[in-house]
Design a protein around this motif. Sequence first.
Motif, PDB file in Angstrom:
ATOM      1  N   ILE A  25       6.444   6.352  -8.244  1.00  8.57           N
ATOM      2  CA  ILE A  25       5.414   5.682  -7.451  1.00  8.57           C
ATOM      3  C   ILE A  25       5.130   4.290  -8.010  1.00  8.57           C
ATOM      4  N   ASN A  26       4.939   3.344  -7.112  1.00  7.97           N
ATOM      5  CA  ASN A  26       4.641   1.964  -7.469  1.00  7.97           C
ATOM      6  C   ASN A  26       3.124   1.810  -7.644  1.00  7.97           C
ATOM      7  N   LEU A  27       2.672   1.790  -8.898  1.00 11.50           N
ATOM      8  CA  LEU A  27       1.234   1.672  -9.176  1.00 11.50           C
ATOM      9  C   LEU A  27       0.621   0.471  -8.450  1.00 11.50           C
ATOM     10  N   PRO A  28      -0.605   0.574  -7.937  1.00  8.94           N
ATOM     11  CA  PRO A  28      -1.516   1.734  -7.927  1.00  8.94           C
ATOM     12  C   PRO A  28      -1.419   2.571  -6.653  1.00  8.94           C
ATOM     13  N   GLU A  29      -0.266   2.558  -5.998  1.00  7.83           N
ATOM     14  CA  GLU A  29      -0.107   3.290  -4.742  1.00  7.83           C
ATOM     15  C   GLU A  29      -0.111   4.799  -4.986  1.00  7.83           C
ATOM     16  N   THR A  30      -0.138   5.563  -3.912  1.00  3.90           N
ATOM     17  CA  THR A  30      -0.184   7.021  -4.034  1.00  3.90           C
ATOM     18  C   THR A  30       1.044   7.701  -3.437  1.00  3.90           C
ATOM     19  N   ALA A  31       1.985   6.917  -2.878  1.00  6.42           N
ATOM     20  CA  ALA A  31       3.164   7.526  -2.260  1.00  6.42           C
ATOM     21  C   ALA A  31       4.325   6.539  -2.242  1.00  6.42           C
ATOM     22  N   ILE A  32       5.534   7.099  -2.256  1.00  7.26           N
ATOM     23  CA  ILE A  32       6.747   6.296  -2.115  1.00  7.26           C
ATOM     24  C   ILE A  32       7.772   7.140  -1.375  1.00  7.26           C
ATOM     25  N   ILE A  33       8.543   6.507  -0.497  1.00 11.32           N
ATOM     26  CA  ILE A  33       9.537   7.194   0.330  1.00 11.32           C
ATOM     27  C   ILE A  33      10.927   6.703  -0.069  1.00 11.32           C
ATOM     28  N   GLY A  34      11.864   7.630  -0.262  1.00  7.93           N
ATOM     29  CA  GLY A  34      13.212   7.270  -0.700  1.00  7.93           C
ATOM     30  C   GLY A  34      14.275   7.662   0.308  1.00  7.93           C
ATOM     31  N   VAL A  35      15.136   6.700   0.644  1.00  5.31           N
ATOM     32  CA  VAL A  35      16.231   6.922   1.589  1.00  5.31           C
ATOM     33  C   VAL A  35      17.489   7.305   0.818  1.00  5.31           C
ATOM     34  N   ASN A  36      18.187   8.341   1.275  1.00  6.05           N
ATOM     35  CA  ASN A  36      19.423   8.788   0.638  1.00  6.05           C
ATOM     36  C   ASN A  36      20.618   8.602   1.573  1.00  6.05           C
ATOM     37  N   LYS A  37      21.755   9.099   1.138  1.00 10.86           N
ATOM     38  CA  LYS A  37      23.002   8.908   1.884  1.00 10.86           C
ATOM     39  C   LYS A  37      22.990   9.697   3.200  1.00 10.86           C
ATOM     40  N   MET A  38      23.436   9.034   4.260  1.00 11.92           N
ATOM     41  CA  MET A  38      23.624   9.717   5.537  1.00 11.92           C
ATOM     42  C   MET A  38      25.071  10.178   5.637  1.00 11.92           C
ATOM     43  N   GLN A  39      25.282  11.397   6.127  1.00 10.04           N
ATOM     44  CA  GLN A  39      26.643  11.919   6.263  1.00 10.04           C
ATOM     45  C   GLN A  39      26.735  12.838   7.481  1.00 10.04           C
ATOM     46  N   GLU A  40      27.934  12.954   8.004  1.00 11.69           N
ATOM     47  CA  GLU A  40      28.164  13.823   9.160  1.00 11.69           C
ATOM     48  C   GLU A  40      28.533  15.212   8.665  1.00 11.69           C
ATOM     49  N   LEU A  41      27.745  16.212   9.086  1.00 15.63           N
ATOM     50  CA  LEU A  41      27.925  17.579   8.612  1.00 15.63           C
ATOM     51  C   LEU A  41      27.849  18.544   9.792  1.00 15.63           C
ATOM     52  N   THR A  91       0.814  -1.216   0.000  1.00 15.15           N
ATOM     53  CA  THR A  91       0.000   0.000   0.000  1.00 15.15           C
ATOM     54  C   THR A  91       0.845   1.263   0.000  1.00 15.15           C
ATOM     55  N   ILE A  92       2.105   1.165   0.354  1.00 17.28           N
ATOM     56  CA  ILE A  92       3.074   2.250   0.271  1.00 17.28           C
ATOM     57  C   ILE A  92       4.449   1.599   0.215  1.00 17.28           C
ATOM     58  N   THR A  93       5.391   2.237  -0.453  1.00 11.36           N
ATOM     59  CA  THR A  93       6.686   1.599  -0.702  1.00 11.36           C
ATOM     60  C   THR A  93       7.838   2.466  -0.209  1.00 11.36           C
ATOM     61  N   ILE A  94       8.880   1.794   0.302  1.00 18.70           N
ATOM     62  CA  ILE A  94      10.151   2.424   0.637  1.00 18.70           C
ATOM     63  C   ILE A  94      11.193   1.955  -0.368  1.00 18.70           C
ATOM     64  N   THR A  95      12.011   2.887  -0.856  1.00 19.90           N
ATOM     65  CA  THR A  95      13.128   2.528  -1.721  1.00 19.90           C
ATOM     66  C   THR A  95      14.383   3.176  -1.168  1.00 19.90           C
ATOM     67  N   SER A  96      15.498   2.470  -1.213  1.00 20.01           N
ATOM     68  CA  SER A  96      16.719   2.964  -0.576  1.00 20.01           C
ATOM     69  C   SER A  96      17.922   2.804  -1.482  1.00 20.01           C
ATOM     70  N   LEU A  97      18.579   3.927  -1.764  1.00 21.81           N
ATOM     71  CA  LEU A  97      19.861   3.922  -2.472  1.00 21.81           C
ATOM     72  C   LEU A  97      20.954   4.513  -1.591  1.00 21.81           C
ATOM     73  N   GLY A  98      20.635   4.701  -0.311  1.00 24.55           N
ATOM     74  CA  GLY A  98      21.561   5.373   0.586  1.00 24.55           C
ATOM     75  C   GLY A  98      22.909   4.703   0.713  1.00 24.55           C
ATOM     76  N   ALA A  99      22.943   3.360   0.626  1.00 25.52           N
ATOM     77  CA  ALA A  99      24.223   2.660   0.765  1.00 25.52           C
ATOM     78  C   ALA A  99      25.155   2.958  -0.404  1.00 25.52           C
ATOM     79  N   ILE A 100      24.586   3.312  -1.546  1.00 25.32           N
ATOM     80  CA  ILE A 100      25.396   3.627  -2.720  1.00 25.32           C
ATOM     81  C   ILE A 100      25.832   5.082  -2.697  1.00 25.32           C
ATOM     82  N   GLY A 101      24.941   5.963  -2.226  1.00 25.76           N
ATOM     83  CA  GLY A 101      25.237   7.390  -2.207  1.00 25.76           C
ATOM     84  C   GLY A 101      24.060   8.160  -2.763  1.00 25.76           C
TER      85      GLY A 101
END
Length: 435
Positions: A369-385, A351-361
């Motif tokens: 969006i993954n049909l027929p859903e209405t939302a998708i959440i994407g994880v990105n790179k974590m860094q110390e700033l 019903t909702i999807t998470i996608t993660s490329l954070g390990a790559i950068g």
Amino acid sequence: MSEYRYKLPDVGEGVVEAEIVEWRIKVGDTVEEDQPILDVMTDKATVEVPCAVNGTVTKIVGEPGDVIPVGTEILFIDTGGAPVPSEQDVPPPPAGEVSSKSETEGGDAKAEPSPPRPAEPATPPASGGRKEVAAPVARAEGDRPLASPAVRQRAMDADIDLATVPGTGPAGRITHTDLDDFIASGGRLAARAGGGGAGRTRRTGVEEQKIIGLRRKIAENMVKAKTTIPHIAYVEEIDLTALEDLRAHLNATKREDQPKLTLIPFLAAALCKALPQTPQANAHYDTEAGVLTKYEGVHLGVATATPNGLMVPTIKHAEALDVWELASELGRLAKAARDGKATKDELSGSTITITSLGAIGGLVTTPVINLPETAIIGVNKMQELPRFDAGGRVVPRKLMNLSSSFDHRIVDGYEAAVLIQNVKGYLENPATLFI
């Protein structure tokens, strides 16, 4: 001759056609009843199709990539006079698991097999049983070397200039043996080194690849999603310093039977707590019917790269699981998907999807969006700033951009922002995830 005409059987409930992925037999092969003869794809499942009779294959209809309606005659078998079964006796292909056979590199199509290497003319043995090798025939400069198409293809694949290869065949014709000897002697390296400056080689290969199977399904779904859904993207910076401290502590003190915690289980838990306030983001939208179906339960899809292409295994009722249970399910489903053992039920119903490329950068993504859903959440790179604290001092913080896309027909920009800000609040104050 008794000929049995094998029709493509029903490969799943409601399926009216299937795509040929791979024939496991060829004309002239002897086949047996229940022997796997063909791999076909329907939706996200690759199914083995068994043979129905014993006999010899006389004709095959269809090639990889062809979409064949159920009931089409695809195989002709000489049964040698044995009685053939009626159509209703033909067993359906086994259902349940997705085949682990890979059609693709991450879904890519198989390359066409190289043509069989032709046999070289036998050379009469000389005295003592030794094979007499002819001397290379001199070739005038500029003359086109003589060679068969198969030899030319091998030379091209190996990046070898045939003009540099001595030929021992008639009129200096270059044989497969000549090419083998040239490569074994290091001539291949010499040919490459001579082709460019400073030891660099021009890459001249061109490969045509037929997009079939799961990769084609992915392409079709992506086109449909981008052409029918007006996407709105929203990105927010999340301070994960406190969460990372908690995660490190939990991993250091976990029991042996508990899985290692990554960021994803915490993000999943935060989503489950935040979605009731934005239920239209945990939903399916039927464009043709104009119906929005909102779900109380969170069936969380997690986009997973596999040797067969991108798959979305689903954690059913993620809202009922704690972070340890979420981590266990994530690991189990990801492994099943990569091993090709995930069931159809495990690969559907999100019903909702998470996608993660954070390990790559990557700082920001705009996930589709993954049909027929209405939302998708994407994880990105974590860094110390560096960031300013409440006292105006510069302090190091562990930060990550959280990307998201929403169906703007259903989720307004304000509602999208509310959901992500609520998720942010849970992740930046991780103790609230356990209340």
